[in-house]
Design a protein around this motif. Sequence first.
Motif, PDB file in Angstrom:
ATOM      1  N   ALA A  23      41.323  35.766  47.068  1.00 59.79           N
ATOM      2  CA  ALA A  23      42.208  36.821  47.569  1.00 59.79           C
ATOM      3  C   ALA A  23      42.903  37.482  46.389  1.00 59.79           C
ATOM      4  CB  ALA A  23      43.238  36.220  48.523  1.00 59.79           C
ATOM      5  N   TRP A  24      42.913  38.792  46.401  1.00 56.02           N
ATOM      6  CA  TRP A  24      43.477  39.536  45.254  1.00 56.02           C
ATOM      7  C   TRP A  24      43.946  40.900  45.739  1.00 56.02           C
ATOM      8  CZ3 TRP A  24      44.420  37.535  40.600  1.00 56.02           C
ATOM      9  CH2 TRP A  24      44.797  38.396  39.569  1.00 56.02           C
ATOM     10  N   GLN A  25      45.224  41.113  45.723  1.00 57.35           N
ATOM     11  CA  GLN A  25      45.759  42.405  46.140  1.00 57.35           C
ATOM     12  C   GLN A  25      45.587  43.401  45.002  1.00 57.35           C
ATOM     13  OE1 GLN A  25      46.702  43.131  49.211  1.00 57.35           O
ATOM     14  NE2 GLN A  25      46.062  41.043  49.693  1.00 57.35           N
ATOM     15  N   GLY A  26      45.351  44.649  45.367  1.00 61.50           N
ATOM     16  CA  GLY A  26      45.078  45.680  44.363  1.00 61.50           C
ATOM     17  C   GLY A  26      46.190  45.800  43.345  1.00 61.50           C
ATOM     18  N   SER A  27      45.796  45.801  42.098  1.00 64.58           N
ATOM     19  CA  SER A  27      46.779  45.935  41.011  1.00 64.58           C
ATOM     20  C   SER A  27      46.454  47.124  40.126  1.00 64.58           C
ATOM     21  CB  SER A  27      46.816  44.650  40.183  1.00 64.58           C
ATOM     22  OG  SER A  27      45.527  44.335  39.710  1.00 64.58           O
ATOM     23  N   GLY A  28      45.713  48.073  40.664  1.00 67.71           N
ATOM     24  CA  GLY A  28      45.426  49.284  39.893  1.00 67.71           C
ATOM     25  C   GLY A  28      44.459  49.085  38.757  1.00 67.71           C
ATOM     26  N   GLY A  29      43.717  47.982  38.757  1.00 63.70           N
ATOM     27  CA  GLY A  29      42.750  47.760  37.678  1.00 63.70           C
ATOM     28  C   GLY A  29      43.395  47.426  36.355  1.00 63.70           C
ATOM     29  N   ASN A  30      44.647  46.896  36.380  1.00 68.54           N
ATOM     30  CA  ASN A  30      45.352  46.595  35.137  1.00 68.54           C
ATOM     31  C   ASN A  30      45.166  45.154  34.680  1.00 68.54           C
ATOM     32  OD1 ASN A  30      46.512  49.202  34.977  1.00 68.54           O
ATOM     33  ND2 ASN A  30      48.028  48.608  36.517  1.00 68.54           N
ATOM     34  N   GLU A  31      44.310  44.406  35.363  1.00 69.62           N
ATOM     35  CA  GLU A  31      44.122  43.013  34.979  1.00 69.62           C
ATOM     36  C   GLU A  31      43.383  42.919  33.643  1.00 69.62           C
ATOM     37  OE1 GLU A  31      42.433  44.364  37.513  1.00 69.62           O
ATOM     38  OE2 GLU A  31      43.118  43.562  39.420  1.00 69.62           O
ATOM     39  N   LYS A  32      43.677  41.847  32.940  1.00 70.93           N
ATOM     40  CA  LYS A  32      42.931  41.516  31.729  1.00 70.93           C
ATOM     41  C   LYS A  32      42.190  40.210  31.997  1.00 70.93           C
ATOM     42  CE  LYS A  32      45.985  43.745  28.385  1.00 70.93           C
ATOM     43  NZ  LYS A  32      46.871  43.528  27.205  1.00 70.93           N
ATOM     44  N   PHE A  33      40.902  40.217  31.698  1.00 70.07           N
ATOM     45  CA  PHE A  33      40.066  39.044  31.950  1.00 70.07           C
ATOM     46  C   PHE A  33      39.708  38.381  30.624  1.00 70.07           C
ATOM     47  CE2 PHE A  33      39.443  41.956  35.457  1.00 70.07           C
ATOM     48  CZ  PHE A  33      39.487  41.120  36.569  1.00 70.07           C
ATOM     49  N   PHE A  34      39.780  37.047  30.611  1.00 73.39           N
ATOM     50  CA  PHE A  34      39.405  36.276  29.428  1.00 73.39           C
ATOM     51  C   PHE A  34      38.335  35.271  29.840  1.00 73.39           C
ATOM     52  CE2 PHE A  34      43.689  37.752  28.739  1.00 73.39           C
ATOM     53  CZ  PHE A  34      43.639  38.237  27.428  1.00 73.39           C
ATOM     54  N   PHE A  35      37.240  35.272  29.073  1.00 72.03           N
ATOM     55  CA  PHE A  35      36.083  34.446  29.434  1.00 72.03           C
ATOM     56  C   PHE A  35      35.770  33.427  28.352  1.00 72.03           C
ATOM     57  CE2 PHE A  35      35.605  38.666  31.330  1.00 72.03           C
ATOM     58  CZ  PHE A  35      35.501  38.333  32.676  1.00 72.03           C
ATOM     59  N   ASP A  36      36.801  32.976  27.628  1.00 67.78           N
ATOM     60  CA  ASP A  36      36.558  32.033  26.547  1.00 67.78           C
ATOM     61  C   ASP A  36      36.171  30.657  27.065  1.00 67.78           C
ATOM     62  OD1 ASP A  36      38.680  34.113  25.720  1.00 67.78           O
ATOM     63  OD2 ASP A  36      37.847  33.432  23.817  1.00 67.78           O
ATOM     64  N   ASN A  37      36.601  30.310  28.265  1.00 72.85           N
ATOM     65  CA  ASN A  37      36.269  29.017  28.858  1.00 72.85           C
ATOM     66  C   ASN A  37      35.080  29.190  29.801  1.00 72.85           C
ATOM     67  OD1 ASN A  37      36.340  26.646  30.660  1.00 72.85           O
ATOM     68  ND2 ASN A  37      38.252  26.196  29.595  1.00 72.85           N
ATOM     69  N   GLU A  38      34.056  28.346  29.635  1.00 76.96           N
ATOM     70  CA  GLU A  38      32.842  28.496  30.430  1.00 76.96           C
ATOM     71  C   GLU A  38      33.043  28.141  31.899  1.00 76.96           C
ATOM     72  OE1 GLU A  38      29.696  26.288  28.722  1.00 76.96           O
ATOM     73  OE2 GLU A  38      29.411  27.638  27.016  1.00 76.96           O
ATOM     74  N   ASN A  39      34.090  27.390  32.210  1.00 76.16           N
ATOM     75  CA  ASN A  39      34.285  26.928  33.585  1.00 76.16           C
ATOM     76  C   ASN A  39      35.305  27.745  34.359  1.00 76.16           C
ATOM     77  OD1 ASN A  39      32.549  24.623  33.221  1.00 76.16           O
ATOM     78  ND2 ASN A  39      34.184  23.719  32.003  1.00 76.16           N
TER      79      ASN A  39
ATOM     80  N   THR B 246      46.438  33.811  36.140  1.00 72.36           N
ATOM     81  CA  THR B 246      45.743  33.208  37.279  1.00 72.36           C
ATOM     82  C   THR B 246      44.430  32.611  36.785  1.00 72.36           C
ATOM     83  OG1 THR B 246      46.702  34.845  38.773  1.00 72.36           O
ATOM     84  CG2 THR B 246      44.792  33.626  39.571  1.00 72.36           C
ATOM     85  N   LEU B 247      44.122  31.408  37.249  1.00 64.98           N
ATOM     86  CA  LEU B 247      42.895  30.709  36.860  1.00 64.98           C
ATOM     87  C   LEU B 247      41.974  30.619  38.069  1.00 64.98           C
ATOM     88  CD1 LEU B 247      44.472  27.765  34.852  1.00 64.98           C
ATOM     89  CD2 LEU B 247      43.698  29.952  33.965  1.00 64.98           C
ATOM     90  N   VAL B 248      40.731  30.995  37.869  1.00 66.90           N
ATOM     91  CA  VAL B 248      39.731  30.911  38.933  1.00 66.90           C
ATOM     92  C   VAL B 248      38.544  30.130  38.387  1.00 66.90           C
ATOM     93  CG1 VAL B 248      38.226  32.168  40.498  1.00 66.90           C
ATOM     94  CG2 VAL B 248      40.461  33.110  39.929  1.00 66.90           C
ATOM     95  N   GLU B 249      38.206  29.029  39.051  1.00 68.86           N
ATOM     96  CA  GLU B 249      37.058  28.223  38.636  1.00 68.86           C
ATOM     97  C   GLU B 249      35.799  28.816  39.241  1.00 68.86           C
ATOM     98  OE1 GLU B 249      35.534  23.556  38.736  1.00 68.86           O
ATOM     99  OE2 GLU B 249      37.370  24.161  39.777  1.00 68.86           O
ATOM    100  N   TYR B 250      34.806  29.046  38.383  1.00 72.22           N
ATOM    101  CA  TYR B 250      33.555  29.627  38.859  1.00 72.22           C
ATOM    102  C   TYR B 250      32.925  28.690  39.905  1.00 72.22           C
ATOM    103  CZ  TYR B 250      34.108  32.539  34.735  1.00 72.22           C
ATOM    104  OH  TYR B 250      34.603  33.405  33.793  1.00 72.22           O
ATOM    105  N   GLY B 251      32.507  29.285  41.011  1.00 73.61           N
ATOM    106  CA  GLY B 251      31.908  28.505  42.080  1.00 73.61           C
ATOM    107  C   GLY B 251      32.896  28.078  43.143  1.00 73.61           C
ATOM    108  N   SER B 252      34.177  28.360  42.945  1.00 74.48           N
ATOM    109  CA  SER B 252      35.198  27.998  43.918  1.00 74.48           C
ATOM    110  C   SER B 252      35.845  29.260  44.457  1.00 74.48           C
ATOM    111  CB  SER B 252      36.263  27.101  43.272  1.00 74.48           C
ATOM    112  OG  SER B 252      37.346  26.896  44.166  1.00 74.48           O
ATOM    113  N   ASN B 253      36.096  29.271  45.762  1.00 80.11           N
ATOM    114  CA  ASN B 253      36.703  30.449  46.381  1.00 80.11           C
ATOM    115  C   ASN B 253      38.209  30.300  46.541  1.00 80.11           C
ATOM    116  OD1 ASN B 253      34.241  31.776  46.650  1.00 80.11           O
ATOM    117  ND2 ASN B 253      33.819  30.848  48.633  1.00 80.11           N
ATOM    118  N   ASP B 254      38.791  29.331  45.883  1.00 82.31           N
ATOM    119  CA  ASP B 254      40.243  29.170  45.867  1.00 82.31           C
ATOM    120  C   ASP B 254      40.731  29.294  44.430  1.00 82.31           C
ATOM    121  OD1 ASP B 254      40.558  28.620  48.637  1.00 82.31           O
ATOM    122  OD2 ASP B 254      39.759  26.600  48.283  1.00 82.31           O
TER     123      ASP B 254
END
Length: 1423
Positions: A391-407, A418-426
């Motif tokens: 779930a993610w409410q619109g933030s105008g596309g101002n998010e910054k994503f970091f992909f240094d961690n493979e998980n 905010t941390l999201v684990e790949y493969g998990s919907n929570d």
Amino acid sequence: MQLRHVRTLLAPQDGTARVTCMAWSASSSRFAVCTAERVVLLYDEQGERRDKFSTKPADAKYGRKSYVVKGMAFSPDSTKLAIGQTDNIVYVYRIGEEWGDKKVICNKFIQTSAVTCLLWPAENVIVFGLAEGKVRLANTKNNKSSTIYGTDSYVVSLTSNVSGKGILSGHADGTIVRFFFDDEGSGESQGKLMVHPCPPYALAWASNSIVAAGCDKKIVAYGKEGNVIQTFDYSRDLSEKEFTTAATSPGGQSIVIGSYDRLRVLNWSPRRSAWEEGKPKEIAHLYTITALAWKRDGSRICAGTLCGGVEQFDCCLRRSIYKNKFEITYVGPSQVIVKNLSTGTRVVLKSQYGYEIDEVKILGKDRYLVAHTSDTLLLGDISSNKLSEVAWQGSGGNEKFFFDNENVCMIFNAGELTLVEYGSNDMLGSVRTEFVNPHLVSVRINERRQRGVEENKRLAYLIDIKTIATVDLVGGYSTGMISHDSKIDWLELNETGHKLLFRDKKMRLQLYDIESSTKTTILNYCSYVQWVPGSDVVVAQNRNSLCIWYNIDAPERVTMFPLKGDIVDLERNDGKTEVIVSEGVNTVSYTLDEGLIEFGTAVDDGDYHRATAFLETLEMSTETEAMWKTLSRLALEARQLHIAERCFAALGNMAKARFLHETNAIADQAAQEHGGDGTDHYLVRARLAMLDKNYKLAEMIFLEQNATEEAMDMYQELHMWDECIVVAKAKGHPMLEKLRRGYYQWLLDTQQEEKAGEVQEGQGDYLAAISLYLRAGLPAKAARLAMSRDELLTNEDVIDRISTALIRGELYEQAGDLFEKVRNPRKALECYGKGSAFLKAVELARLAFPAEVVKLEEAWGDHLVQQKQLDAAINHYIEARCSVKAIEAALGARQWKKAIYILDLQDKQTAAKYYLKIAQHYAALQEYQVAEELYIKGGQTKDAIDMYTQAGLWEQAHKLAIKCMSQEDVTVLYITQAQEMEKQGKYKEAERLYITVNEPDLAITMYKKCKMYDEMVCLVAKYHKDLLGDTHLHLGKELEAEGRLQEAEYHYLEAKDWKATVNMYRVNDMWEEAYRVAKAHGGANSHKHVAYLWAKSLGGEAAVKLLSKFGLLEMAIDHATDSGVFEFAFELARLSMKQKMPDIHLKYAMFLEDEGKFEEAEGEFIKAGKPKEAVLMFVHNQDWDAAQRVAEAHDPDSVADVLVGQAQFAFEQREFQKAEAFLLRAQRPELAIKYYKEAGMWSEALRICKEYMPSRLGELQEECGREAGKKGSGGTEGLLEQAREWEQAGEYARAVDCYLKVRDPSNSGLVEKCLLKAAELAVKFLGQSQSVEVTRTVAPQLVAMKKYSVAAELYLNLDLIREAIDAFIEGEEWSKAKHVAKELDPRSEEYVDQRYKEYLKNQGKVDSPVQVSLDGRWVTLAL
């Protein structure tokens, strides 16, 4: 969505060959088609047929044509295929994972009626409908089938929802029934849902509604509870036939319904919450669609026909190419396929909630997917195919994503991580932080499995720049907060999340143990640090040393190697760990001890035997010693006592090794007797508690087993007699008294007299106790006992022994107490004095010796001063009337008010020096008014002025100074003080002093000398505003000379001299700054000029790129050309705008021409494609040969121009014939005429015109006449000259006109000649009529000039008889008139006579005869 035909998978036949069913595998890699021959064809993802097999009848005796295949479905793992047949059976074939694998029937389910349709919605669950109306479930795991529900009507269709957890069945009577395996919390009803008007052969369950269609040519959309929400009626469309089958897209957003020669498409509109009909796909001669199958990724749909054909259609909404690396296909509003073009791998990105997916981005080195919907965020790892939707409410596309961690994907938005684990919907977790640098956030997700720990997810991040928080993401609670004294610039958890490394700005490396909350500095000057992957080994660099911690639990044990370069990376693979070091141009690798690293891994895995075996192979060193200790601790915790014994033996701790050896023997014996490993035996547990020094636990274990003796033995062995006696007393042990005696004797034997005394005191033997206390050197304890027992106070011997021992031990206060107790006040007072117990001494003196109280008070004060208790000493000095000592004590104790109070009671001479000290205190507290009063009381007014000056209170200082000093002295004082402040670097204070005495120039000079230009400018602006501009300019030049360009820029701009700023930056090759200043402060085109100069300084490709960036390329080329910088212009044009080259060559040629370099100019003109300009240049410079050469070689059309130029020059030189020849060669006779006309040579002009341009002759003649007229009005000479020229040119008519125009009253002879000449020319050369006209013009003029005979002759020449007679008559030549009349016109004789008579009458000679001569004869005329 629109359908686009891709290819034909199976060609149709000429007759009926119905495709009965089709199915796509869940992996989208296989597609199955069942033909009319009951053969299953298998295709790959690209549509190539790869395999086939024949189905089998339920009973072979009935043959292969005894059944029809009605349903087919793949298992969720795509390795099995279920087939439902009309011969009352369902077969499950194992088709394998590879093409060509043997097809084996692994399950079969025999039914009571024909199978009509079939689904495989979940693992081990097959759902099928029967002709008798039942819907049944077959379990492939136990090979049994059961009825889900039954109806009385034939099952015509079967479909499932998008998740596969609910099914719909359509029946021949129109009934549609719904059943849920799991309603997923929707609360929707089950059972009979609705009744459709006809059998719903086309039945589809989309995300938002149910769609049914059949033979009534109507498509009806039903709500979730069976209410009709939409109807599409095609019953009036004659081209439409019955609807036979339907398929829902995997995302549930689109439905395709098949009929005759047509596929209709319905798309769900979230905005309208309704179905919208797309453009139908019509294919002639396709015939009835009998089966539809939608590929699981949503990109393709296949249609089977009545004639056995299978057509494949592309059904994407849109398709795009991303960075030429990925193909992104939107197969539905909520489903996107991302395909790697190089590898062919695909990822299906799908919104689980049916939301429309916006733009898909591929980030993180082209590995991770990011997409937004209106309410969710989709993330995915392409390499592992792990997808998440949170779930993610619109933030105008101002998010910054970091992909240094493979998980984990780290998302930062509006101060929240905010941390999201790949493969998990929570969401894994969310924290507030402003620090999102990947080096300041560390996440560990199950990276190294630990014994007894299922999930291990840890986070470390910065709360502020000096505080780290650690969080357990599984439990969602904080596990620690680390405060540090410096800014943190790097942190990382180890793989288990139990230890944290972090580094601060001072390059100090810290280790934090999260479980014990301990922080340790393990390295200074750390420039690189990293955990070794798969272990708890740390590698770091300290200046020129490589530091390795093989056992991080012992951070003091570090292995170091010298380095020559810097560590750049750490690699671990193939059982080898290498540190990569850059040594200048070379890269060197240092290999770590893999065995030591493996030890840590073994310990983490709990394999202590492997760890022990490994350590036994190593020699003893600091590292291995630390590892033995760690292993010993862990082995004890795990109760692996043999390993612990081996560890202590290796460490040389033989006591523990022997103790554990004995314990192991007990455990082994217990294991033999009772089974198990023996560690649960009470003796083993008690001994381990003893080893851990937890004796109370060991006692508890013994007493639980009623092993009192063992507990007492333990305490006796440890010499813990008190605990042993307590146990014996508690248990009523018979040996209690013996234990006490033994304990007392042991105390004496071991010289523990104090403890023995306490024992005797407890037993009531006070004299023995006192003796023992005195033997132990504890007289104070003996005195305490004596004073507590009255019977002892009366024993003088005891008192003497105790007092002597107290005095010997300098325990005077206790001795005084004892003497006071036995009523000896003098000795008590003496002892109190020696022991500095003044309170007791004063109290005793007040009672026994009052005269000594004052002396004691002073001594008490002196003692307190020595003890630095000055505050307490004040009152004692006051009591002793020692004022000076009281003042000094008050000052020392910083009791200022009390000191002032005392001083005010003293004389001024005594108090003066103390006032100064107190004033300084109040000045430090900024209580300046009080300080001023004290300074004045102390006679130090100048110090008060200095105080105010240092505090910046110049007005108060000035006011005070004026009161006690002259203005000159004040000025000198202030200037001197200011100079002193200036030397101390207190420039602001010095400025205030200068300003106070109206000397701003001195302050300005000070700031200039100190190069504090901002302050200097402020003063100039305030006191010399007219000099501000010059000051700024001067400072700008100074700062420029010092290289402080930014500051110089400020001053130049303040001086309104932006050009100086630009020039400064140009000189220092800082073109960006020059351009910025010019653009911000210069004119409209100044920045363009700077950009041009910048580019000129760069040259080449760099110049082109720069000018292109500013959009000034063409302007720069033009400017360079106009400025004469042709080399630069050529360079720019050659690199970027070759079309400008001719213009530049042309301008360069013109420049060279102006410089007189004609040969070079010639070459440039030719390069510019302008040879004519070169010709004209040579013509202009009268270099005719060169002009002729260039023209002939490069521009033949210009040859004429050269000749014209030569002709013009010849005309100017009056060489008319030569000029005429040139012009005629140039075929320019008109110019020859023009030049002749300009030279006034009309005859030549007429000649040329007549010869070469006869068509213009008349025009030229008229012009010549007009010119002649102009000349006539100016004098006769011009007319005569013109007339002669016309005559010579043969223009006789014009010559006649010119002669006739001659008018000169002063020279009648000339006029007569001209008239006669005109008449002559007219008669000779002009026609009859023109001659007559000229004669009629000339003759009257001759008559007027009295040239009658000449006029008459002219008339006679043209046979104008009457006019000749009149001329003679006018000249009174009657005889000539008579003769002419008689000879030439006899009829005129009478006229002559008549005229003569009239003449005579007028003369008055009427009667006189007249004689006239006729042919020489005289005749008399009678009147």
